[in-house]
Design an enzyme around this catalytic site. Structure first.
Site, PDB file in Angstrom:
ATOM      1  N   GLY A  12     -41.747 -14.229 -12.596  1.00 42.07           N
ATOM      2  CA  GLY A  12     -40.984 -13.510 -13.623  1.00 42.07           C
ATOM      3  C   GLY A  12     -39.798 -12.832 -12.977  1.00 42.07           C
ATOM      4  O   GLY A  12     -39.944 -11.785 -12.343  1.00 42.07           O
ATOM      5  N   LEU A  13     -38.641 -13.486 -13.083  1.00 47.01           N
ATOM      6  CA  LEU A  13     -37.465 -12.947 -12.397  1.00 47.01           C
ATOM      7  C   LEU A  13     -36.464 -12.322 -13.369  1.00 47.01           C
ATOM      8  O   LEU A  13     -35.255 -12.468 -13.229  1.00 47.01           O
ATOM      9  CB  LEU A  13     -36.797 -14.049 -11.553  1.00 47.01           C
ATOM     10  N   GLY A  17     -38.347  -7.845 -12.092  1.00 40.64           N
ATOM     11  CA  GLY A  17     -38.944  -8.706 -11.061  1.00 40.64           C
ATOM     12  C   GLY A  17     -37.940  -9.012  -9.965  1.00 40.64           C
ATOM     13  O   GLY A  17     -38.256  -8.916  -8.768  1.00 40.64           O
ATOM     14  N   SER A 130     -42.629   2.187 -12.406  1.00 41.66           N
ATOM     15  CA  SER A 130     -41.670   2.908 -13.238  1.00 41.66           C
ATOM     16  C   SER A 130     -40.356   3.139 -12.497  1.00 41.66           C
ATOM     17  O   SER A 130     -40.332   3.279 -11.279  1.00 41.66           O
ATOM     18  CB  SER A 130     -42.233   4.263 -13.664  1.00 41.66           C
ATOM     19  N   LYS A 184     -49.958   4.676 -15.920  1.00 39.58           N
ATOM     20  CA  LYS A 184     -48.594   4.293 -16.330  1.00 39.58           C
ATOM     21  C   LYS A 184     -48.422   4.456 -17.841  1.00 39.58           C
ATOM     22  O   LYS A 184     -47.358   4.888 -18.313  1.00 39.58           O
ATOM     23  CB  LYS A 184     -48.287   2.852 -15.909  1.00 39.58           C
ATOM     24  N   HIS A 187     -47.892   8.040 -18.438  1.00 39.43           N
ATOM     25  CA  HIS A 187     -46.513   8.320 -17.991  1.00 39.43           C
ATOM     26  C   HIS A 187     -45.542   8.017 -19.133  1.00 39.43           C
ATOM     27  O   HIS A 187     -44.648   8.808 -19.451  1.00 39.43           O
ATOM     28  CB  HIS A 187     -46.198   7.462 -16.752  1.00 39.43           C
ATOM     29  N   ASN A 188     -45.731   6.877 -19.763  1.00 34.45           N
ATOM     30  CA  ASN A 188     -44.821   6.486 -20.841  1.00 34.45           C
ATOM     31  C   ASN A 188     -44.988   7.379 -22.073  1.00 34.45           C
ATOM     32  O   ASN A 188     -44.007   7.686 -22.757  1.00 34.45           O
ATOM     33  CB  ASN A 188     -45.031   5.023 -21.227  1.00 34.45           C
ATOM     34  N   GLU A 191     -43.074  10.272 -21.342  1.00 36.92           N
ATOM     35  CA  GLU A 191     -41.660   9.845 -21.457  1.00 36.92           C
ATOM     36  C   GLU A 191     -41.187   9.927 -22.926  1.00 36.92           C
ATOM     37  O   GLU A 191     -40.118  10.469 -23.217  1.00 36.92           O
ATOM     38  CB  GLU A 191     -41.561   8.418 -20.920  1.00 36.92           C
ATOM     39  N   TYR A 192     -42.007   9.430 -23.838  1.00 37.30           N
ATOM     40  CA  TYR A 192     -41.651   9.477 -25.269  1.00 37.30           C
ATOM     41  C   TYR A 192     -41.439  10.917 -25.716  1.00 37.30           C
ATOM     42  O   TYR A 192     -40.490  11.238 -26.429  1.00 37.30           O
ATOM     43  CB  TYR A 192     -42.766   8.868 -26.127  1.00 37.30           C
ATOM     44  N   ARG A 288     -40.230   8.104 -33.922  1.00 32.89           N
ATOM     45  CA  ARG A 288     -39.601   6.775 -33.768  1.00 32.89           C
ATOM     46  C   ARG A 288     -39.895   5.946 -35.020  1.00 32.89           C
ATOM     47  O   ARG A 288     -39.023   5.252 -35.534  1.00 32.89           O
ATOM     48  CB  ARG A 288     -40.121   6.056 -32.521  1.00 32.89           C
ATOM     49  N   HIS A 451     -72.421  17.384 -44.412  1.00 30.97           N
ATOM     50  CA  HIS A 451     -72.274  16.899 -43.028  1.00 30.97           C
ATOM     51  C   HIS A 451     -72.886  17.863 -42.011  1.00 30.97           C
ATOM     52  O   HIS A 451     -72.851  17.577 -40.823  1.00 30.97           O
ATOM     53  CB  HIS A 451     -70.793  16.665 -42.710  1.00 30.97           C
TER      54      HIS A 451
HETATM   55  C1  6PG Z   1     -40.500   2.925 -16.922  1.00 32.72           C
HETATM   56  C2  6PG Z   1     -40.399   2.758 -18.435  1.00 32.72           C
HETATM   57  C3  6PG Z   1     -40.591   1.348 -18.869  1.00 32.72           C
HETATM   58  C4  6PG Z   1     -40.637   1.157 -20.391  1.00 32.72           C
HETATM   59  C5  6PG Z   1     -39.364   1.403 -21.097  1.00 32.72           C
HETATM   60  C6  6PG Z   1     -39.357   1.020 -22.570  1.00 32.72           C
HETATM   61  O1  6PG Z   1     -41.355   3.687 -16.542  1.00 32.72           O
HETATM   62  O2  6PG Z   1     -39.713   2.323 -16.178  1.00 32.72           O
HETATM   63  O3  6PG Z   1     -41.403   3.513 -19.035  1.00 32.72           O
HETATM   64  O4  6PG Z   1     -41.801   0.914 -18.341  1.00 32.72           O
HETATM   65  O5  6PG Z   1     -40.974  -0.133 -20.641  1.00 32.72           O
HETATM   66  O6  6PG Z   1     -38.962   2.704 -20.945  1.00 32.72           O
HETATM   67  O7  6PG Z   1     -40.314   1.664 -23.317  1.00 32.72           O
HETATM   68  P1  6PG Z   1     -40.252   1.631 -24.910  1.00 32.72           P
HETATM   69  O8  6PG Z   1     -39.640   0.315 -25.309  1.00 32.72           O
HETATM   70  O9  6PG Z   1     -41.655   1.699 -25.374  1.00 32.72           O
HETATM   71  O10 6PG Z   1     -39.415   2.768 -25.322  1.00 32.72           O
END
Ligand code: 6PG
Length: 470
Positions: A12-13, A17, A130, A184, A187-188, A191-192, A288, A451
């Protein structure tokens, strides 16, 4: 180069990658890449000119070029494609070879793959990577979990290519099974929530403080020079500096409908399954989704017109916003880390939260100065039940809390949508409440559904015929 001189292979390039492979080549490792798309091979070899890099479009040639044991990383879209690649690879590999899934796979898929490949004598581990394109090229943060043999084999490579903070590589063995992908995913999720928090701050600055894009850029850039320093703020300041040739701001032309690939949604789904609250991550995912209802929002905007009131707070307003942002950021990381400790107990991942905070300090999307404090908190007490309990964090919260309350109440009174700020604060207020009103919820459940409820200081469960006793 002959056909068996490459010590590492990548399937996967795409940008990630390719960049990771080039990063390895920069660090002196001889690497081969495979992709069915010939144009990707051309790009790889062009960018890797003069380095020990070779690309292949035929899987057999690619595999033949790898020394033994063959170590192959996949960076392909999560889901079925990962299984397809594994199925294609399995008959062509020998016992002892190593497969690494470096994509954003769902951790339950990774769990299934770990046992499937173990039966075949292949070493497999899932690794969260990441840092986006730039991180992959210059130094990502990596979260490998699973087979320890495979990790030890790859450890020197990962430590070389990882981002460094104070000379320490942003990679550590996370734990058994799918723990790397789990971490991970969280982590995301964080991030959100952080991205929504920044979006809220933007909303306050443009609607309430009525700042120009240039002024907003300057605020984000200033914040990034202080205790709020983070990668996400840094790129946000850049976004507000980006102008088209005609002088207009690109950010103003982008549709206000956000997409996602799913990792944030997974975080909220898993947290709900584990009954562990991460409300600011939940609300970020919800926003979102809400953003996609543009025509409904337009109709409702006409039905309930907003009357933005310009805040006269000026500089003082920005100072308060900075403190509220700081408080909310702590709340968001605290929720994510709490989820990790709950998952660690549930799935027996043996997660070391200090190590996770350590490797998140550099390379990854959520890297921030605050992670240094979080790292210290968990290093001082690896069994810390919740980040809010750490004494230094408590002091940070106490100092920022009045501003958080002020910002949330003022903006909500003015009808400005600030879901992340509001949520980060109400999460704090709920989790610091010794007495919650959930006794009433229990009574209601018992009233309409028998309940049952539990009583303070009395063993057992109880039911009452509530009706007719008024
Ligand atoms: C990272 C990011 C990455 C993620 C994008 C898109 O750590 O480099 O988290 O892995 O795929 O940020 O995420 P969404 O499309 O869900 O916003």
């Amino acid at each position: 180069m002959d056909n068996s001189t490459y010590s590492f292979g990548m399937i996967g390039l795409g940008t990630m990658g390719r960049n990771l492979l080039l990063n390895m080549a920069d660090n002196g490792f001889s690497v081969a890449g495979y992709d069915k798309d010939a144009s990707k091979i051309t790009t790889l070899e062009k960018e890797g000119a003069g380095k020990p890099v070779k690309g292949f479009t035929a899987l057999n040639d690619f595999l033949a070029s790898l020394s033994s044991p063959k170590v192959i990383m996949m960076l392909v879209p999560a889901g079925k494609i990962v299984d397809n690649v594994i199925d294609e690879l399995c008959p062509l590999l020998s016992k002892g070879d190593i497969i690494i899934d470096g994509g954003n796979s769902h951790f339950t898929d990774t769990t299934a793959r770990v046992s499937r490949l173990e039966e075949k004598g292949l070493h497999f581990f899932g690794m969260g990577v990441s840092g986006g394109e730039e991180g992959a090229r210059r130094g990502p943060s990596m979260m490998p979990g699973g087979d320890t043999h495979a990790y030890q084999y790859m450890q020197p490579v990962f430590e070389k290519i990882a981002a460094k903070v104070n000379g320490e590589p942003c990679v550590a063995y996370i734990g058994p099974g799918a723990s790397g992908h789990f971490v991970k995913m969280v982590h995301n999720g964080i991030e959100y929530a952080l991205m929504q928090l920044i979006a809220d701050a933007y909303e306050i600055m443009r609607r309430s403080l009525q700042l120009s894009n240039e002024e907003i850029r300057s605020v984000f850039a200033d914040w990034n020079n202080g205790r709020l320093q983070s990668y996400l703020l840094e790129i946000t300041a850049d976004i507000f500096a980006y102008k088209e040739q005609d002088g207009s701001y690109l950010v103003d032309k982008i549709k206000d409908e956000a997409r996602s690939k799913g990792t944030g949604k997974w975080t909220t789904q898993v947290a709900t399954d584990l009954e562990l609250p991460v409300p600011t991550i939940d609300i970020a995912v919800a926003l979102r989704n809400l953003s996609k209802y543009k025509s409904l929002r337009t109709a409702l905007a006409a039905a309930y017109p907003a009357e933005d009131k310009k805040s006269t707070n000026g500089k003082e307003g920005i100072t308060k916003l900075e403190a509220a942002f700081y408080f909310s950021t702590i709340s968001i990381y605290a929720q994510g880390l709490h989820l990790l400790s709950r998952a660690s107990a549930e799935y027996k991942y043996q997660l070391k939260l200090d190590e996770i905070a350590r490797i998140w300090r550099g390379g990854c999307i959520i890297r921030a100065a605050l992670l240094e404090d979080i790292y210290k908190a968990y290093k001082a007490n690896p069994a810390l039940e919740h980040l809010f309990l750490d004494a230094s964090v408590q002091a940070m919260i106490q100092s920022a809390l009045p501003a958080a309350r002020d910002i949330v109440s003022t903006q909500m009174a003015n009808g400005i949508s600030i879901p992340a700020f509001a949520n980060a604060l109400s999460y704090f207020d709920a989790i610091r409440s010794e007495n919650l009103p959930q006794n009433l919820v229990q009574a209601q459940r018992d009233y309409f559904g028998a309940h049952t409820y539990e009583l303070i200081g009395k063993e057992g469960v109880f039911h009452t015929e509530w009706e007719g006793n008024q």
